[in-house]
Design a protein around this motif. Structure first.
Motif, mmCIF file in Angstrom:
data_model
loop_
_atom_site.group_PDB
_atom_site.id
_atom_site.type_symbol
_atom_site.label_atom_id
_atom_site.label_comp_id
_atom_site.label_asym_id
_atom_site.label_seq_id
_atom_site.Cartn_x
_atom_site.Cartn_y
_atom_site.Cartn_z
ATOM 1 N N GLY A 114 0.817 -1.208 0.000
ATOM 2 C CA GLY A 114 0.000 0.000 0.000
ATOM 3 C C GLY A 114 0.850 1.256 0.000
ATOM 4 O O GLY A 114 2.014 1.230 0.403
ATOM 5 N N ALA A 115 0.244 2.383 -0.444
ATOM 6 C CA ALA A 115 0.985 3.632 -0.609
ATOM 7 C C ALA A 115 0.359 4.794 0.160
ATOM 8 O O ALA A 115 -0.839 5.050 0.035
ATOM 9 C CB ALA A 115 1.051 3.999 -2.093
ATOM 10 N N ASN A 116 1.204 5.478 0.927
ATOM 11 C CA ASN A 116 0.898 6.796 1.476
ATOM 12 C C ASN A 116 1.586 7.790 0.545
ATOM 13 O O ASN A 116 2.790 7.986 0.615
ATOM 14 C CB ASN A 116 1.447 6.878 2.904
ATOM 15 N N VAL A 117 0.808 8.371 -0.356
ATOM 16 C CA VAL A 117 1.363 9.211 -1.422
ATOM 17 C C VAL A 117 1.417 10.649 -0.936
ATOM 18 O O VAL A 117 0.381 11.330 -0.852
ATOM 19 C CB VAL A 117 0.508 9.095 -2.700
ATOM 20 N N GLU A 118 2.605 11.107 -0.575
ATOM 21 C CA GLU A 118 2.714 12.490 -0.111
ATOM 22 C C GLU A 118 2.769 13.433 -1.302
ATOM 23 O O GLU A 118 3.685 13.356 -2.141
ATOM 24 C CB GLU A 118 3.943 12.693 0.785
ATOM 25 N N PRO A 146 -5.954 -0.005 -0.942
ATOM 26 C CA PRO A 146 -6.050 1.235 -1.723
ATOM 27 C C PRO A 146 -5.181 2.346 -1.115
ATOM 28 O O PRO A 146 -5.038 2.423 0.109
ATOM 29 C CB PRO A 146 -7.535 1.592 -1.666
ATOM 30 N N PRO A 147 -4.595 3.189 -1.976
ATOM 31 C CA PRO A 147 -3.694 4.240 -1.478
ATOM 32 C C PRO A 147 -4.450 5.396 -0.821
ATOM 33 O O PRO A 147 -5.670 5.506 -0.938
ATOM 34 C CB PRO A 147 -3.016 4.725 -2.761
ATOM 35 N N PHE A 148 -3.708 6.252 -0.157
ATOM 36 C CA PHE A 148 -4.251 7.519 0.325
ATOM 37 C C PHE A 148 -3.205 8.607 0.098
ATOM 38 O O PHE A 148 -2.037 8.298 -0.161
ATOM 39 C CB PHE A 148 -4.677 7.443 1.798
ATOM 40 N N VAL A 149 -3.632 9.866 0.157
ATOM 41 C CA VAL A 149 -2.688 10.977 -0.019
ATOM 42 C C VAL A 149 -2.474 11.675 1.318
ATOM 43 O O VAL A 149 -3.307 11.605 2.220
ATOM 44 C CB VAL A 149 -3.168 12.008 -1.070
ATOM 45 N N SER A 150 -1.333 12.346 1.422
ATOM 46 C CA SER A 150 -1.054 13.203 2.574
ATOM 47 C C SER A 150 -0.295 14.411 2.056
ATOM 48 O O SER A 150 0.331 14.351 0.995
ATOM 49 C CB SER A 150 -0.243 12.446 3.631
#
Ligand code: G3P
Ligand code: MG
Length: 247
Positions: A114-118, A146-150
């Motif tokens: 999984g991805a924490n997309v900064e 599923p990814p999320f953004v930060s």
């Protein structure tokens, strides 16, 4: 009240810029190293190129993490493609390229990660970067993680929300501002990501009690990681996922 999208349940340990202590940051080699260490979630930084492509890079210039020179915002994708993003870290990684967001997501999907997309916009490109990242992630939302953004940029988070409201958002801060909950709520963020230094047991409890999920960065001391997790931090972002308790 609009529904606030939430990321799936996260692991206690998340790799920072891939696995920054072990491999060049924001590269596929870094993701591969995180995977080899058993890490299922990674954080990485995304920017827009001069011609509108999304690539992984932390700084506003390419000087530190590639063999090139100059501002990132002035380079096209093909100029990024010509850079070596591995040799600065170690000759073992020579030839490593600056990946696109799409390549990173494809790698992670293939490895069940999984991805924490900064969203890390170059100055002045906050809104367009936030919108472009969110639009790109829509097609990756159907997998098991599923990814999320930060982002530190509230402009980027607002633009991401407008472009793709269903992508979960996290609010990053360098400190622990008194108005953090109002700012998270205003942006529809489910997660709050302050730097770890100001976090205390009481502050961690206040985040949970306000109904938000707490992530933090960048923790490389095992004892500090253990304390943060015991206070209810859901996920600790670290350069050394293998050295942290909870990994
Ligand atoms: O997302 C957590 C952390 O990566 C934020 O700081 O500067 O390492 O991108 P930075
Ligand atoms: Mg980052």
């Amino acid at each position: 009240m609009p529904v606030v999208p939430n990321p799936p349940a996260l692991d206690p340990i998340m790799g920072h810029r891939g696995a920054r202590g072990h491999a060049p940051e924001n590269t596929l080699a870094g993701m591969a190293r995180a995977h080899a260490l058993g890490t299922r979630w990674v954080e990485f930084d995304v920017k827009l190129t001069a011609d509108g492509a999304l690539i992984l890079l932390h700084d506003d210039t390419v000087n530190r993490t590639t063999d090139g020179k100059g501002p990132a915002a002035g380079k096209t994708l093909s100029e990024f493609r010509a850079l070596d993003a591995g040799r600065w870290f170690s000759p073992d990684f020579a030839g490593e390229r600056v990946p696109t967001l799409d390549e990173a997501m494809e790698f992670l999907a293939r490895h069940d990660m999984g991805a924490n997309v900064e969203i890390k916009p170059c100055p002045g490109r906050e809104a367009e970067t936030g919108a472009a990242v969110a639009r790109e992630l829509v097609r990756w939302m159907s997998g098991p993680r599923p990814p999320f953004v930060s982002s530190f940029s509230e402009i980027s988070l607002a633009a991401a929300r407008a472009a793709a409201p269903a992508i979960p958002r996290g609010f990053l801060t360098e400190d622990f501002p008194a108005d953090w909950a109002a700012r998270c709520a205003a942006l529809g963020c489910a997660t709050f990501h302050p730097h770890h230094k100001p976090i205390t047991r009481e502050k961690a409890r206040s985040v949970r009690e306000a109904g938000f999920r707490l992530l933090t960065y960048t923790v490389n001391e095992p004892a500090r990681c253990k304390a943060l997790l015991s206070w209810g931090v859901e996920s600790v972002i670290t350069d050394y996922p293998d050295r942290m308790p909870g990994a």
